[in-house]
Design a protein around this motif. Structure first.
Motif, PDB file in Angstrom:
ATOM      1  N   ILE A  46       0.830  -1.196   0.000  1.00  0.00           N
ATOM      2  CA  ILE A  46       0.000   0.000   0.000  1.00  0.00           C
ATOM      3  C   ILE A  46       0.866   1.249   0.000  1.00  0.00           C
ATOM      4  O   ILE A  46       1.959   1.269   0.558  1.00  0.00           O
ATOM      5  N   GLN A  47       0.335   2.282  -0.669  1.00  0.00           N
ATOM      6  CA  GLN A  47       1.010   3.561  -0.801  1.00  0.00           C
ATOM      7  C   GLN A  47       0.066   4.671  -0.345  1.00  0.00           C
ATOM      8  O   GLN A  47      -1.159   4.588  -0.538  1.00  0.00           O
ATOM      9  N   LEU A  48       0.632   5.721   0.205  1.00  0.00           N
ATOM     10  CA  LEU A  48      -0.139   6.884   0.627  1.00  0.00           C
ATOM     11  C   LEU A  48      -0.373   7.819  -0.552  1.00  0.00           C
ATOM     12  O   LEU A  48       0.503   8.011  -1.389  1.00  0.00           O
ATOM     13  N   ASP A 119       6.526  10.013   8.499  1.00  0.00           N
ATOM     14  CA  ASP A 119       5.094  10.281   8.346  1.00  0.00           C
ATOM     15  C   ASP A 119       4.290   9.039   8.719  1.00  0.00           C
ATOM     16  O   ASP A 119       4.542   7.953   8.188  1.00  0.00           O
ATOM     17  N   ARG A 120       3.318   9.190   9.620  1.00  0.00           N
ATOM     18  CA  ARG A 120       2.512   8.059  10.082  1.00  0.00           C
ATOM     19  C   ARG A 120       1.126   8.005   9.439  1.00  0.00           C
ATOM     20  O   ARG A 120       0.298   7.189   9.843  1.00  0.00           O
ATOM     21  N   LYS A 121       0.880   8.828   8.450  1.00  0.00           N
ATOM     22  CA  LYS A 121      -0.483   8.886   7.887  1.00  0.00           C
ATOM     23  C   LYS A 121      -0.895   7.571   7.252  1.00  0.00           C
ATOM     24  O   LYS A 121      -2.068   7.182   7.331  1.00  0.00           O
ATOM     25  N   LEU A 122       0.037   6.867   6.602  1.00  0.00           N
ATOM     26  CA  LEU A 122      -0.325   5.606   5.971  1.00  0.00           C
ATOM     27  C   LEU A 122      -0.690   4.569   7.028  1.00  0.00           C
ATOM     28  O   LEU A 122      -1.701   3.860   6.888  1.00  0.00           O
ATOM     29  N   ARG A 125      -4.106   5.464   8.463  1.00  0.00           N
ATOM     30  CA  ARG A 125      -5.224   5.156   7.554  1.00  0.00           C
ATOM     31  C   ARG A 125      -5.486   3.654   7.511  1.00  0.00           C
ATOM     32  O   ARG A 125      -6.645   3.220   7.539  1.00  0.00           O
ATOM     33  N   LEU A 126      -4.429   2.862   7.455  1.00  0.00           N
ATOM     34  CA  LEU A 126      -4.607   1.409   7.454  1.00  0.00           C
ATOM     35  C   LEU A 126      -5.327   0.955   8.717  1.00  0.00           C
ATOM     36  O   LEU A 126      -6.273   0.159   8.653  1.00  0.00           O
ATOM     37  N   ILE A 127      -4.904   1.447   9.847  1.00  0.00           N
ATOM     38  CA  ILE A 127      -5.517   1.038  11.112  1.00  0.00           C
ATOM     39  C   ILE A 127      -6.983   1.455  11.169  1.00  0.00           C
ATOM     40  O   ILE A 127      -7.839   0.699  11.655  1.00  0.00           O
ATOM     41  N   ASP A 128      -7.306   2.623  10.638  1.00  0.00           N
ATOM     42  CA  ASP A 128      -8.705   3.062  10.596  1.00  0.00           C
ATOM     43  C   ASP A 128      -9.561   2.094   9.788  1.00  0.00           C
ATOM     44  O   ASP A 128     -10.673   1.723  10.194  1.00  0.00           O
ATOM     45  N   PRO A 144      11.508   0.630  10.008  1.00  0.00           N
ATOM     46  CA  PRO A 144      11.247   0.406  11.437  1.00  0.00           C
ATOM     47  C   PRO A 144      10.309   1.442  12.041  1.00  0.00           C
ATOM     48  O   PRO A 144       9.545   1.113  12.963  1.00  0.00           O
ATOM     49  N   ASP A 145      10.345   2.684  11.548  1.00  0.00           N
ATOM     50  CA  ASP A 145       9.452   3.707  12.091  1.00  0.00           C
ATOM     51  C   ASP A 145       7.992   3.377  11.827  1.00  0.00           C
ATOM     52  O   ASP A 145       7.116   3.670  12.651  1.00  0.00           O
ATOM     53  N   GLN A 146       7.710   2.760  10.676  1.00  0.00           N
ATOM     54  CA  GLN A 146       6.336   2.350  10.384  1.00  0.00           C
ATOM     55  C   GLN A 146       5.910   1.187  11.278  1.00  0.00           C
ATOM     56  O   GLN A 146       4.759   1.123  11.728  1.00  0.00           O
ATOM     57  N   VAL A 147       6.824   0.256  11.527  1.00  0.00           N
ATOM     58  CA  VAL A 147       6.512  -0.865  12.422  1.00  0.00           C
ATOM     59  C   VAL A 147       6.294  -0.346  13.842  1.00  0.00           C
ATOM     60  O   VAL A 147       5.385  -0.809  14.548  1.00  0.00           O
ATOM     61  N   LEU A 148       7.086   0.624  14.262  1.00  0.00           N
ATOM     62  CA  LEU A 148       6.881   1.235  15.575  1.00  0.00           C
ATOM     63  C   LEU A 148       5.526   1.927  15.636  1.00  0.00           C
ATOM     64  O   LEU A 148       4.818   1.834  16.656  1.00  0.00           O
TER      65      LEU A 148
END
Length: 250
Positions: A46-48, A119-122, A125-128, A144-148
């Motif tokens: 997935i891409q933002l 950026d945590r927007k992706l 959005r996935l979690i939403d 790793p920042d996305q996994v965090l």
């Protein structure tokens, strides 16, 4: 920290069960339906977008599979849904449309593509979207920042790190040393606490995934398995494979 058993129960179709020669393109509805018909788990990317939507596509930019040019991050979801593909009349899906299509019939493994900019927007959005989804689903990223972010925003969602032994080829040239160093040897593990590791099959065996699997209990997936030799390697050193280019035997 181990992932649920369903994650490794069946081979995982890389970007769906695609075959471009037959007009079945990666990450597209026909590839998803083919994987479901074969009872395979499905890995997608997935891409933002410019308007904060999560679209199912691997590349940062249009052009390899599609008509036109431009980065996905510069285009809205509505604009991306109108993009024509070269070998199929299908159109790009959002992650919500993907979930509607799969509807819990097989496990989903969703990889967040990252620009390594914090950026945590992706992830948000996935979690939403997944809040209303009742099927088996896991998320992972090279970043790793996305996994965090997944750990902090949705700690119960099975999360993984996509990894390889070295990050010295041209694809990773965009990263500086401070970005690359935590990725090496899974150094971020105590911070991100992944439930599973998806590791490059040609880099197995390797110390970091062995430690993650055998000492910390992480499930280990091998990517991307395309040959019989890679399949043997995955069977010897991992719990399951992420595959493409063939259909595994039952």
């Amino acid at each position: 920290m181990r992932a649920p058993d369903w994650l490794t129960a069946r081979p995982v179709a890389h970007r769906g069960l695609h075959d471009r020669a037959r007009g079945v393109l990666e990450n597209m509805p026909a590839a998803i339906n083919a994987a479901i018909a074969g009872n395979f788990a499905i890995e997608v990317d997935i891409q933002l977008t410019a308007d904060g939507e999560a679209m199912v596509h691997h590349d940062d930019d249009l052009g390899r599979l599609t008509e036109g040019t431009g980065s996905l991050l510069s285009l809205t979801a509505a604009e991306l849904r109108r993009v024509a593909f070269k070998d199929t009349p299908e159109r790009m899906m959002s992650v919500g449309e993907l979930c509607d299509l799969v509807s819990g019939r097989v496990p989903l493994v969703i990889e967040l593509k990252s620009h390594f900019d914090g950026d945590r927007k992706l992830a948000s959005r996935l979690i939403d979207v997944l809040a209303a989804y009742r099927g088996p689903v896991a998320a992972m990223s090279f970043d790793p920042d996305q996994v965090l972010a997944l750990r902090q925003l949705a700690p119960e969602l099975p999360r993984g790190i996509t990894a390889e032994r070295r990050y010295d080829d041209s694809y990773w040239a965009k990263l500086n040393e401070a970005q690359r160093r935590p990725m090496e040897a899974l150094r971020h593990g105590l911070r991100t606490q992944p439930h599973f590791v998806a590791y490059r099959v040609d880099d197995l065996p390797a110390p970091a995934p062995w430690i993650a699997r055998n000492l910390f209990g992480c499930a280990l997936l091998a990517w991307t398995v395309r040959t019989s030799e890679q399949r043997v390697r995955a069977r010897q050193h991992a719990d399951q494979m992420i595959f493409e280019g063939f259909v595994p035997e039952p």
